[in-house]
Design an enzyme around this catalytic site. Structure first.
Site, PDB file in Angstrom:
ATOM      1  N   GLU A 130     -31.568   2.896 -25.772  1.00 59.09           N
ATOM      2  CA  GLU A 130     -30.142   2.585 -25.582  1.00 59.09           C
ATOM      3  C   GLU A 130     -29.256   3.728 -26.079  1.00 59.09           C
ATOM      4  O   GLU A 130     -28.199   3.988 -25.525  1.00 59.09           O
ATOM      5  CB  GLU A 130     -29.787   1.284 -26.315  1.00 59.09           C
ATOM      6  CG  GLU A 130     -30.437   0.050 -25.725  1.00 59.09           C
ATOM      7  CD  GLU A 130     -29.964  -0.225 -24.303  1.00 59.09           C
ATOM      8  OE1 GLU A 130     -30.435   0.463 -23.382  1.00 59.09           O
ATOM      9  OE2 GLU A 130     -29.124  -1.117 -24.128  1.00 59.09           O
ATOM     10  N   THR A 183     -19.946   3.487 -19.096  1.00 62.06           N
ATOM     11  CA  THR A 183     -20.045   2.821 -20.404  1.00 62.06           C
ATOM     12  C   THR A 183     -19.266   3.632 -21.444  1.00 62.06           C
ATOM     13  O   THR A 183     -18.568   3.070 -22.285  1.00 62.06           O
ATOM     14  CB  THR A 183     -21.522   2.702 -20.841  1.00 62.06           C
ATOM     15  OG1 THR A 183     -22.232   2.069 -19.787  1.00 62.06           O
ATOM     16  CG2 THR A 183     -21.680   1.887 -22.105  1.00 62.06           C
TER      17      THR A 183
END
Ligand code: ADP
Length: 315
Positions: A130, A183
């Site tokens: 991540e 993001t």
């Protein structure tokens, strides 16, 4: 003889869940990737094939490679793994595309090594994937993928993940408008400070949502699906958000919010029938605006990542 290869289903996940920015997440059942992971004698992680999306095969540029390398470093296993990734979750959609690969890689490797690591340790390795995808090693997608159902990241240091029960009639409907929201952009616009009054409202809802899930109190779940901190800012990046929210609530959804960092929008409903009706209402909004979309309706996946034995058996 122990198996040296495994085929798995890696679920899509909804992170944040309105009030739980960076701490709440849930795993889905009907949308996810598939991976085939194989033990090999050479040391290292080798991504041999990716279908469905154009993503890097290079170990250091693919989240599966990075998460897998983190596990290998912590293990005394001297060999390596080959990984095939069959993507069905579009990267950047906000339903945990990178998390599915990070979590899937470490879950399968751990399984093939005889489960030397516990689930929280696997979350820690998957978080390295991540970090590559979004510059932040958040756990709110990889935790539900690995634990199944709803999860709460009570603390990041030390990492403390709590498994929350899922009411049996709870369904998610997700619409993914085909627009790009980076993001990193959707993180940059967030404020770094909140007022005490806002904090009080937010943690009231987090507590309410957790209590609602434990008590199977669908009305309480609905009342608690409110975000006073992130949604008012981020929703500006998602055209049609307010319209989708209104239409879904009018169609009977318990609540509606941004999935992960968007642009996907999620709703929860009581029962499959309402979840499909809500999906139709959500579609109507984007049809009017003229933006293409994908819609997914799913029950909550309480198992998380699972082995696929024969074709789609066990899914
Ligand atoms: P989502 O918003 O759906 O969770 P993310 O923004 O977390 O997706 O992750 C997408 C980013 O991660 C993209 O930049 C993509 O190129 C990168 N990436 C690297 N490896 C993978 C992988 N195996 N699966 C998905 N995305 C990957």
């Amino acid at each position: 003889m122990k198996n040296s290869q495994i085929k798995i289903f890696c679920p899509a996940t909804i992170a944040n869940i309105s009030c739980g920015f960076d701490v709440l997440g849930v795993a889905l059942d009907s949308v996810g990737d598939e991976m085939i992971v194989k033990k090999v004698p050479q040391k290292g992680i080798f991504i041999t094939k990716i279908t469905g999306q154009n993503l890097p095969l290079e170990t250091s540029k693919n989240v599966a490679g990075v998460a897998g390398t983190a596990l290998l470093k912590a293990s005394d296993y001297t060999g390596g793994f080959e990984i095939e990734i069959h993507k069905h979750i579009k990267p950047g959609s906000g339903i945990g595309s990178s998390a599915a690969s990070s979590a899937g890689a470490v879950w399968a490797m751990n399984h093939l090594l005889g489960n030397p690591f516990n689930t929280t340790e696997l979350v820690q390795f998957a978080m390295e994937g991540e970090r590559l995808a979004s510059e932040v090693a958040h756990a709110d997608n990889v935790a539900p993928a690995l634990f199944g159902g709803f999860t709460l990241v009570r603390s990041y240091a030390p990492l403390d993940i709590i498994d929350i029960p899922s009411p049996s009639e709870l369904f998610a409907t997700i619409i993914h408008p085909q627009i790009e929201v980076k993001t990193s952009d959707s993180r940059k616009i967030l404020k770094t400070k909140i007022s005490m009054a806002t904090g009080i409202k937010q943690w009231g809802n987090v507590g309410g949502l957790i209590a609602g899930l434990f008590k199977e109190d669908y009305d309480l779940i609905g009342r608690s699906l409110v975000d006073h901190i992130v949604e008012p800012i981020r929703s500006i990046l998602i055209p049609g958000f307010e319209g989708v929210k209104k239409a879904s609530l009018d169609a009977g959804a318990l609540g509606c919010g941004i999935s992960g960092s968007g642009p996907s929008i999620f709703t929860f409903s009581k029962g499959r029938e309402t979840a499909y009706k809500v999906g139709e209402a959500m579609k109507g909004v984007y049809q009017k605006i003229g933006i293409d979309y994908d819609v997914h309706v799913s029950k909550i996946n309480i198992k998380g990542i699972k082995e696929i034995r024969k074709r789609t058996e066990d899914r």
